[in-house]
Design an enzyme around this catalytic site. Structure first.
Site, PDB file in Angstrom:
ATOM      1  N   ASP A   1       0.819  -1.300   0.089  1.00 47.51           N
ATOM      2  CA  ASP A   1       0.028   0.055   0.013  1.00 47.51           C
ATOM      3  C   ASP A   1       0.725   1.286  -0.032  1.00 47.51           C
ATOM      4  O   ASP A   1       1.912   1.389   0.426  1.00 47.51           O
ATOM      5  CB  ASP A   1      -0.862   0.071   1.389  1.00 47.51           C
ATOM      6  N   MET A   2       0.216   2.226  -0.390  1.00 47.37           N
ATOM      7  CA  MET A   2       1.000   3.567  -0.346  1.00 47.37           C
ATOM      8  C   MET A   2       0.387   4.411   0.756  1.00 47.37           C
ATOM      9  O   MET A   2      -0.792   4.748   0.793  1.00 47.37           O
ATOM     10  CB  MET A   2       1.042   4.480  -1.618  1.00 47.37           C
TER      11      MET A   2
ATOM     12  N   ARG B   1      -1.139  -0.634  -8.758  1.00 49.92           N
ATOM     13  CA  ARG B   1      -2.527  -0.151  -8.419  1.00 49.92           C
ATOM     14  C   ARG B   1      -2.517   1.376  -8.411  1.00 49.92           C
ATOM     15  O   ARG B   1      -1.753   1.969  -7.849  1.00 49.92           O
ATOM     16  CB  ARG B   1      -2.922  -0.808  -7.304  1.00 49.92           C
TER      17      ARG B   1
HETATM   18  P1  FAD Z   1     -14.701   8.535  -5.344  1.00 53.98           P
HETATM   19  O1  FAD Z   1     -13.908   9.638  -5.948  1.00 53.98           O
HETATM   20  O2  FAD Z   1     -14.541   8.556  -3.895  1.00 53.98           O
HETATM   21  O3  FAD Z   1     -15.948   8.257  -5.657  1.00 53.98           O
HETATM   22  C1  FAD Z   1     -16.343   8.397  -7.140  1.00 53.98           C
HETATM   23  C2  FAD Z   1     -17.606   7.490  -7.270  1.00 53.98           C
HETATM   24  O4  FAD Z   1     -17.478   6.075  -7.063  1.00 53.98           O
HETATM   25  C3  FAD Z   1     -18.783   8.154  -6.455  1.00 53.98           C
HETATM   26  O5  FAD Z   1     -19.520   9.000  -7.058  1.00 53.98           O
HETATM   27  C4  FAD Z   1     -19.668   6.744  -6.492  1.00 53.98           C
HETATM   28  O6  FAD Z   1     -20.141   6.492  -8.086  1.00 53.98           O
HETATM   29  C5  FAD Z   1     -18.625   5.725  -6.330  1.00 53.98           C
HETATM   30  N1  FAD Z   1     -18.222   5.279  -5.094  1.00 53.98           N
HETATM   31  C6  FAD Z   1     -17.483   5.539  -4.292  1.00 53.98           C
HETATM   32  N2  FAD Z   1     -17.485   5.058  -3.096  1.00 53.98           N
HETATM   33  C7  FAD Z   1     -18.771   4.369  -2.895  1.00 53.98           C
HETATM   34  C8  FAD Z   1     -19.540   3.751  -1.867  1.00 53.98           C
HETATM   35  N3  FAD Z   1     -19.117   3.835  -0.791  1.00 53.98           N
HETATM   36  N4  FAD Z   1     -20.783   3.356  -2.183  1.00 53.98           N
HETATM   37  C9  FAD Z   1     -21.296   3.345  -3.646  1.00 53.98           C
HETATM   38  N5  FAD Z   1     -20.520   4.266  -4.611  1.00 53.98           N
HETATM   39  C10 FAD Z   1     -19.208   4.707  -4.130  1.00 53.98           C
HETATM   40  N6  FAD Z   1      -5.278   5.040  -1.036  1.00 53.98           N
HETATM   41  C11 FAD Z   1      -4.161   5.472  -0.709  1.00 53.98           C
HETATM   42  O7  FAD Z   1      -3.599   6.454  -0.557  1.00 53.98           O
HETATM   43  N7  FAD Z   1      -3.195   4.208  -0.594  1.00 53.98           N
HETATM   44  C12 FAD Z   1      -3.505   2.891  -0.843  1.00 53.98           C
HETATM   45  O8  FAD Z   1      -2.621   2.009  -0.711  1.00 53.98           O
HETATM   46  C13 FAD Z   1      -4.843   2.585  -1.132  1.00 53.98           C
HETATM   47  N8  FAD Z   1      -5.135   1.483  -1.509  1.00 53.98           N
HETATM   48  C14 FAD Z   1      -6.511   1.188  -1.825  1.00 53.98           C
HETATM   49  C15 FAD Z   1      -6.643  -0.085  -2.507  1.00 53.98           C
HETATM   50  C16 FAD Z   1      -8.250  -0.389  -2.887  1.00 53.98           C
HETATM   51  C17 FAD Z   1      -8.568  -1.652  -3.490  1.00 53.98           C
HETATM   52  C18 FAD Z   1      -9.192   0.695  -3.175  1.00 53.98           C
HETATM   53  C19 FAD Z   1     -10.378   0.573  -3.797  1.00 53.98           C
HETATM   54  C20 FAD Z   1      -8.871   2.058  -2.749  1.00 53.98           C
HETATM   55  C21 FAD Z   1      -7.627   2.085  -1.918  1.00 53.98           C
HETATM   56  N9  FAD Z   1      -7.151   3.409  -1.719  1.00 53.98           N
HETATM   57  C22 FAD Z   1      -5.977   3.611  -1.357  1.00 53.98           C
HETATM   58  C23 FAD Z   1      -8.258   4.576  -1.352  1.00 53.98           C
HETATM   59  C24 FAD Z   1      -8.270   5.572  -2.695  1.00 53.98           C
HETATM   60  O9  FAD Z   1      -7.157   6.334  -2.848  1.00 53.98           O
HETATM   61  C25 FAD Z   1      -9.413   6.418  -2.536  1.00 53.98           C
HETATM   62  O10 FAD Z   1      -9.442   7.048  -1.418  1.00 53.98           O
HETATM   63  C26 FAD Z   1     -10.811   5.579  -2.472  1.00 53.98           C
HETATM   64  O11 FAD Z   1     -10.818   4.684  -3.227  1.00 53.98           O
HETATM   65  C27 FAD Z   1     -12.022   6.590  -2.832  1.00 53.98           C
HETATM   66  O12 FAD Z   1     -11.891   6.760  -4.462  1.00 53.98           O
HETATM   67  P2  FAD Z   1     -12.758   6.178  -5.456  1.00 53.98           P
HETATM   68  O13 FAD Z   1     -12.015   6.078  -6.708  1.00 53.98           O
HETATM   69  O14 FAD Z   1     -13.184   4.995  -5.082  1.00 53.98           O
HETATM   70  O15 FAD Z   1     -13.779   7.144  -5.708  1.00 53.98           O
END
Ligand code: FAD
Length: 280
Positions: free
Chosen positions: A109-110, A160
């Site tokens: 993870d970052m 990722r």
């Molecule tokens: P967002 O911009 O939060 O949402 C965009 C759209 O996605 C929303 O409008 C909606 O349509 C849909 N959506 C989002 N959340 C929901 C929900 N709860 N229910 C329904 N629809 C939803 N971050 C790090 O900094 N370091 C890491 O190592 C890291 N690892 C990750 C690993 C995985 C597998 C994932 C999924 C995320 C990880 N993250 C990590 C978190 C990431 O950086 C984001 O903060 C997080 O994923 C929210 O961004 P998003 O792209 O999902 O969409």
């Protein structure tokens, strides 16, 4: 015990509970990325204990023949103690994963921007040594990521792409959601064009997932979709049923409270869901 409202986002307090969840996921065609909850340790013994737990976990995954890998946080396995502690523990986990019968994949993870260089350097070393049995996360909100992707394109291993979960200073990070979305797509385009070992789309955003599907059709590059446990789970199963590789990030362990509140804070729907559960 984890209360029912939190168990939507966390698979249980023990590895056994997490592995039962993985079995259910696998039956639906979804793979798992297991994360033992814990971060920001400043005590070497705590970091070593979690690294030991990951070593045991990768061995258990091989024994049970599950479609699952692990994802570790640098500050969980020693970065808060010293770079050397992090590197020693990461090496132990990667060695155990490579030696295990299932060839378990290890994601890193970052965390916040102060850890980016040491994390990418560690990834590079293990990616080269293992011929690509490790992966690393990069964050679209950080302005440096374009250059990091150019470096990563020449390495084996998987990357990722996420939008970024840390509140970073304006000087080094994009702060507006629209800008982060724009660069996320730009980086996906670069990755589908330049990466040989596949792309991992770490996002719940339907717009980003569809964009990745279009890029796959155009370039033929392999990709996987990664989402968190408890978020758009129906979509995860539907995407897997439609033939896409989907992997769910599955947190577990007794340090679930902080993780659960982070999920609740980041989205209104999650907070309402938690409130409804408390009131009923
Ligand atoms: P967002 O911009 O939060 O949402 C965009 C759209 O996605 C929303 O409008 C909606 O349509 C849909 N959506 C989002 N959340 C929901 C929900 N709860 N229910 C329904 N629809 C939803 N971050 C790090 O900094 N370091 C890491 O190592 C890291 N690892 C990750 C690993 C995985 C597998 C994932 C999924 C995320 C990880 N993250 C990590 C978190 C990431 O950086 C984001 O903060 C997080 O994923 C929210 O961004 P998003 O792209 O999902 O969409």
């Amino acid at each position: 015990m984890i209360p029912p409202i939190a168990s939507n986002f966390v698979a249980g307090e023990t590895s056994d509970a997490a592995l039962s969840h993985v079995e259910t996921l696998n039956a639906d065609g979804v793979g798992a990325i297991l994360n033992l909850l814990g971060e920001h340790y400043h005590d070497r013994a705590e970091a070593d204990a979690d690294a030991d737990a990951y070593v045991e976990l990768v061995e258990e995954l091989a024994r049970r023949d599950l479609d699952a890998c692990v994802s570790v946080k640098p500050s969980q396995i020693g970065l808060g103690v010293s770079d050397a502690a992090f590197e020693e523990n990461l090496a132990r986990i990667v060695e155990a994963a490579s030696a295990s019968e299932g060839d378990c994949f290890v994601w890193i993870d970052m965390e916040d921007h102060e850890t980016t260089d040491v994390t990418l350097d560690a990834f590079e070393r293990h990616a080269v040594e293992t011929g690509g049995e490790v992966g690393v996360c990069v964050q679209a909100n950080l302005k440096r990521t374009r250059e990091d992707l150019e470096r990563l394109a020449d390495l084996p291993g998987k990357v990722r792409l996420v939008k970024g979960a840390y509140d970073e200073p304006k000087a080094i990070a994009h702060k507006k959601k629209a800008k982060v979305d724009e660069v996320y797509k730009e980086y996906l385009e670069f990755m589908f064009r330049e990466f040989d070992d596949g792309v991992a789309v770490g996002s719940h955003d339907p717009e980003m997932v569809e964009y990745a599907m279009d890029l796959h059709d155009e370039h033929g590059t392999d990709f996987e979709i990664q989402m968190l446990m408890g978020v758009r789970e129906e979509a995860q199963v539907a995407l897997a049923g439609a033939g896409y590789e989907v992997n769910q990030y599955v947190p577990y362990g007794n340090k679930w409270m902080q993780y659960f509140y982070r999920r609740v804070r980041e989205r209104k729907e999650n907070a309402l869901f938690a409130l409804r559960a408390v009131l009923s």
